[in-house]
Scaffold this active site. Structure first.
Site, PDB file in Angstrom:
ATOM      1  N   ASP A 113     -23.123  12.058 -29.209  1.00 18.07           N
ATOM      2  CA  ASP A 113     -24.057  11.981 -27.878  1.00 18.07           C
ATOM      3  C   ASP A 113     -25.369  12.723 -28.310  1.00 18.07           C
ATOM      4  O   ASP A 113     -25.707  13.428 -29.340  1.00 18.07           O
ATOM      5  CB  ASP A 113     -23.130  12.800 -27.006  1.00 18.07           C
ATOM      6  N   ASP A 114     -26.281  12.522 -27.428  1.00 22.66           N
ATOM      7  CA  ASP A 114     -27.561  13.392 -27.199  1.00 22.66           C
ATOM      8  C   ASP A 114     -28.887  12.785 -28.177  1.00 22.66           C
ATOM      9  O   ASP A 114     -29.646  13.518 -28.161  1.00 22.66           O
ATOM     10  CB  ASP A 114     -27.230  14.560 -27.528  1.00 22.66           C
ATOM     11  N   HIS A 163     -26.580   7.086 -22.957  1.00 17.50           N
ATOM     12  CA  HIS A 163     -26.170   8.342 -22.459  1.00 17.50           C
ATOM     13  C   HIS A 163     -27.060   8.730 -21.088  1.00 17.50           C
ATOM     14  O   HIS A 163     -26.921   9.945 -20.847  1.00 17.50           O
ATOM     15  CB  HIS A 163     -26.341   9.301 -23.522  1.00 17.50           C
ATOM     16  N   HIS A 167     -30.004  13.529 -18.810  1.00 14.53           N
ATOM     17  CA  HIS A 167     -29.016  14.741 -19.059  1.00 14.53           C
ATOM     18  C   HIS A 167     -28.840  16.041 -18.260  1.00 14.53           C
ATOM     19  O   HIS A 167     -28.529  17.229 -18.448  1.00 14.53           O
ATOM     20  CB  HIS A 167     -28.960  15.132 -20.459  1.00 14.53           C
ATOM     21  N   HIS A 268     -21.776  15.485 -31.497  1.00 15.26           N
ATOM     22  CA  HIS A 268     -23.167  15.378 -31.000  1.00 15.26           C
ATOM     23  C   HIS A 268     -24.262  15.273 -32.237  1.00 15.26           C
ATOM     24  O   HIS A 268     -23.650  15.953 -33.396  1.00 15.26           O
ATOM     25  CB  HIS A 268     -23.539  16.836 -30.384  1.00 15.26           C
TER      26      HIS A 268
END
Length: 303
Positions: A113-114, A163, A167, A268
């Site tokens: 992710d991210d 994603h 955020h 991540h």
């Protein structure tokens, strides 16, 4: 004057003796002739059998030379032996298929992710060195900053996912339409960079407890498929090599439960994770696991 002797006629006994001798001689000649004929016939039959046998072997020699090993065995075997070999082959085939199915079960799905980030290229290099594929759930602003990394992900056969944009938990989940709006924007940016229109998404911090039923319906209506995970590496918490044993411990727990779900590991795209990723990949491979990417045909894992 010369005296002339008077010839006497042969007696009956003499004539009978002569006839008997002649008859015996005929019988002997007939026996010898019959014996010679029988011998000639026997020799002829043996010659015929020999010729036929030779012809049969000469005729068979060509296909036997060309025959495969299996065909040659069948040629020389009884029906029972052929059937036994057939059953053995079927058993071997079934065992191979079972082994292949077992290998399929030993699959993990690495997800990051991210990203993308400044360390994404190194992450991709490590994955390539270990012949591992992964799924990347990326933020829209980071895709714009690291377009080359996104293109490399596509080129190397990794799965591309979304994603969102902000955020920010409050911003992302503020209304029924807000999640799908962020995903739409991220989807558009990804397509402009790679030409890929993905529907794989992961919402910030996972779907529980923030993603509402109304938001799920809107996402589904727009074709999005949201994924969570069943192994949280906690790499975001440890920021060190400690996340590796964390993953292995959770994996052992899942193995004991014999879950039918795909094993999805949350990580991540950050420096500390990339640094210890080779250790994790080596451990997983030593346990017999292979790596695959998520796709839109799979039933997603939810928390």
């Amino acid at each position: 004057m010369r005296q002339v002797s008077k010839k006497t006629a042969p007696s009956v006994a003499y004539l009978l003796t002569k006839a008997a001798c002649f008859f015996v001689l005929c019988l002997i000649l007939l026996y010898v002739w019959d014996l010679s004929q029988s011998s000639a016939a026997t020799e002829k039959r043996e010659l015929t059998v020999s010729e036929n046998s030779q012809m049969r072997h000469e005729g068979d020699s060509v296909p036997l030379k060309k025959a495969t090993q299996g065909e040659l065995l069948d040629h020389l075997s009884t029906k029972q032996q052929i059937e036994k070999r057939k059953q053995e082959k079927e058993k071997q085939k079934a065992a191979a298929e079972k082994k292949q199915e077992k290998l399929k079960e030993k699959t993990v799905y690495l997800t990051f992710d991210d990203g993308p980030s400044a360390v994404s290229q190194r992450l991709l290099q490590i994955l390539s060195e270990h012949d591992a594929k992964a799924t990347f759930f990326m933020l829209e602003p980071n895709m714009k900053l690291h377009k080359k990394a996104v293109l490399n992900m596509k080129q190397q056969g990794h799965a591309l996912g979304l994603h969102g944009v902000t955020h920010d938990q409050k911003q992302f989940y503020k209304g029924a339409n807000s999640p799908q709006l962020e995903m739409k924007q991220a989807q558009k940016t990804l397509k402009s960079i790679t030409g890929v229109e993905t529907h794989l998404i992961r919402t910030p911090y996972g779907s529980k407890p923030s993603l509402t039923e109304a938001q799920k319906k809107v996402l589904k209506k727009n074709g999005f498929i949201y994924w969570d995970w069943n192994i949280d590496s906690l790499d975001w918490k440890y920021r060190s090599q400690k996340f590796v044993p964390e993953v292995m411990n959770q994996l052992n727990t899942l193995e004991k439960r014999q879950t039918k779900q795909p094993i999805v590991i949350l990580m991540h795209d950050i420096p500390s994770t990339v640094q210890s990723l080779p250790l994790l990949l080596t451990n997983l491979k030593n346990m017999g696991y292979s790596f695959a990417t998520l796709d839109e045909s799979m039933t997603p894992v939810h928390e």
